[in-house]
Write a protein that holds these residues in place. Sequence first.
Motif, short mmCIF file in Angstrom:
data_model
loop_
_atom_site.label_atom_id
_atom_site.label_comp_id
_atom_site.label_asym_id
_atom_site.label_seq_id
_atom_site.Cartn_x
_atom_site.Cartn_y
_atom_site.Cartn_z
N THR A 77 19.86 -4.74 -4.66
CA THR A 77 19.90 -6.15 -4.23
C THR A 77 18.53 -6.76 -4.02
OG1 THR A 77 20.09 -5.48 -1.90
CG2 THR A 77 22.15 -5.85 -3.12
N ASN A 78 17.51 -5.92 -3.83
CA ASN A 78 16.15 -6.44 -3.64
C ASN A 78 15.14 -5.35 -3.93
OD1 ASN A 78 14.24 -8.57 -2.62
ND2 ASN A 78 13.78 -6.97 -1.13
N LYS A 79 14.01 -5.74 -4.54
CA LYS A 79 12.96 -4.78 -4.85
C LYS A 79 11.61 -5.47 -4.85
CE LYS A 79 11.73 -1.16 -8.18
NZ LYS A 79 12.13 -0.50 -9.47
N ASP A 80 10.64 -4.90 -4.12
CA ASP A 80 9.29 -5.43 -4.12
C ASP A 80 8.32 -4.31 -3.76
OD1 ASP A 80 9.57 -5.01 -1.40
OD2 ASP A 80 9.64 -7.14 -0.87
N THR A 81 7.05 -4.62 -3.64
CA THR A 81 6.03 -3.64 -3.27
C THR A 81 5.13 -4.21 -2.19
OG1 THR A 81 4.54 -4.40 -5.02
CG2 THR A 81 6.04 -2.58 -5.56
N TYR A 82 4.52 -3.32 -1.42
CA TYR A 82 3.52 -3.73 -0.43
C TYR A 82 2.50 -2.61 -0.30
CZ TYR A 82 6.10 -0.75 2.90
OH TYR A 82 6.71 0.30 3.53
N VAL A 83 1.36 -2.92 0.29
CA VAL A 83 0.29 -1.94 0.46
C VAL A 83 0.31 -1.42 1.89
CG1 VAL A 83 -2.19 -1.54 0.43
CG2 VAL A 83 -1.15 -3.03 -1.29
N ALA A 84 0.35 -0.09 2.03
CA ALA A 84 0.35 0.55 3.34
C ALA A 84 -0.89 1.41 3.49
CB ALA A 84 1.60 1.41 3.49
N ALA A 85 -1.37 1.56 4.73
CA ALA A 85 -2.56 2.36 5.00
C ALA A 85 -2.25 3.36 6.11
CB ALA A 85 -3.72 1.46 5.41
N ALA B 39 -3.83 6.35 9.07
CA ALA B 39 -4.80 6.30 10.15
C ALA B 39 -6.24 6.49 9.68
CB ALA B 39 -4.46 7.35 11.20
N TYR B 40 -6.39 7.06 8.48
CA TYR B 40 -7.74 7.30 7.95
C TYR B 40 -8.20 6.19 7.02
CZ TYR B 40 -6.66 11.96 9.72
OH TYR B 40 -6.30 13.01 10.53
N GLY B 41 -7.38 5.15 6.90
CA GLY B 41 -7.77 4.02 6.07
C GLY B 41 -7.40 4.15 4.60
N SER B 42 -6.76 5.24 4.24
CA SER B 42 -6.34 5.43 2.85
C SER B 42 -5.15 4.50 2.56
CB SER B 42 -5.93 6.88 2.61
OG SER B 42 -5.46 7.06 1.29
N GLN B 43 -5.20 3.82 1.45
CA GLN B 43 -4.16 2.86 1.10
C GLN B 43 -3.34 3.33 -0.10
OE1 GLN B 43 -6.13 -0.93 0.48
NE2 GLN B 43 -6.05 -1.42 2.67
N THR B 44 -2.10 2.91 -0.11
CA THR B 44 -1.23 3.21 -1.25
C THR B 44 -0.20 2.12 -1.41
OG1 THR B 44 0.19 4.90 -2.27
CG2 THR B 44 0.46 4.51 0.09
N SER B 45 0.28 1.93 -2.61
CA SER B 45 1.30 0.93 -2.88
C SER B 45 2.69 1.54 -2.66
CB SER B 45 1.19 0.43 -4.32
OG SER B 45 2.21 -0.50 -4.62
N VAL B 46 3.49 0.86 -1.86
CA VAL B 46 4.83 1.36 -1.53
C VAL B 46 5.88 0.50 -2.24
CG1 VAL B 46 6.51 1.76 0.32
CG2 VAL B 46 4.08 2.22 0.71
N GLU B 47 6.81 1.17 -2.88
CA GLU B 47 7.93 0.47 -3.53
C GLU B 47 9.07 0.37 -2.54
OE1 GLU B 47 11.07 2.13 -6.52
OE2 GLU B 47 9.29 1.54 -7.68
N ARG B 48 9.52 -0.86 -2.27
CA ARG B 48 10.58 -1.09 -1.30
C ARG B 48 11.82 -1.63 -2.01
NH1 ARG B 48 8.63 -4.63 3.49
NH2 ARG B 48 8.14 -6.02 1.73
N SER B 49 12.99 -1.08 -1.65
CA SER B 49 14.23 -1.53 -2.30
C SER B 49 15.39 -1.51 -1.31
CB SER B 49 14.55 -0.65 -3.51
OG SER B 49 14.70 0.71 -3.12
#
Length: 268
Positions: free
Chosen positions: A138-146, A148-158
């Motif tokens: 019903t829904n799908k998008d992405t966001y950037v999460a970090a 505690a060490y500041g490392s970032q990654t793209s998260v797929e949300r659905s």
Amino acid sequence: MKLLCYSLASLLAFGSVSAATPKTKPAACSYKIGDRAIFMDPAEYLAVAKSNREALGGDKGEFETTQDYNRRTDAAQKALAIKPVLLAHPANYDEPDSGVTYIADEQRFRIFVGSFIGTLDGIDYRYMDKVVLQQTLTNKDTYVAANAYGSQTSVERSDWDVISIKSWNTSPKSIYWKLDSTADGEGYSVSIPVPLDQARTFKSGLRAGIEFLPKMPFMSTDTDHVRPTADWPKEMTYHHQVFDGVVLCAVLADKNGKVVKTVQPIVR
């Protein structure tokens, strides 16, 4: 649409019966090979299940005795005259990952029945007592999460809407399919012989479903939320609409609705 599933749950988890009490004959599959299958869409059955639940009159009241509650719900169920229902398991069997494979040299189909009984992505179900009929994104998008060490990654949300059958009185056991001794595919496939000249037509017209006997409270809702991790950057929310009942069998039929195979469930 990815049609994944929990696992086929309990057939009959009845309590012990004393020697003086006659045994009740277990509910059985209504269909046999050659019968005409009458499928109902899971989304359409939602309205029926909700109506059945409402007919029970709600949960036990504060000033209602257990005897009165049982009398009320027993009368409601008798008036509903509940019968087994065959709910369709929508799928496109022409897709490469559909689980339906034709073995031309042997002129038979290998059909992966496990599409009825698996796990939804990201969730480790210890006890498999649900059969997923339909899963809709019903829904799908992405966001950037970090972290505690500041490392970032793209998260797929659905977000997903899931319609399933919860096998009645099964937990803490799980439900599986009882397969032929000649079955293959890691215990989840069944074989159906089909002549080579009929194979393409058979595959494109194949229909599958689950027959079950509804039991009170007839339906419920639930939500599962899967949080992302560094190794698995996916956030998933499953909104469940669940039918309660005794799973009787899986039914496979051809394009004309003629039953070509039934598969019985087992609980262990």
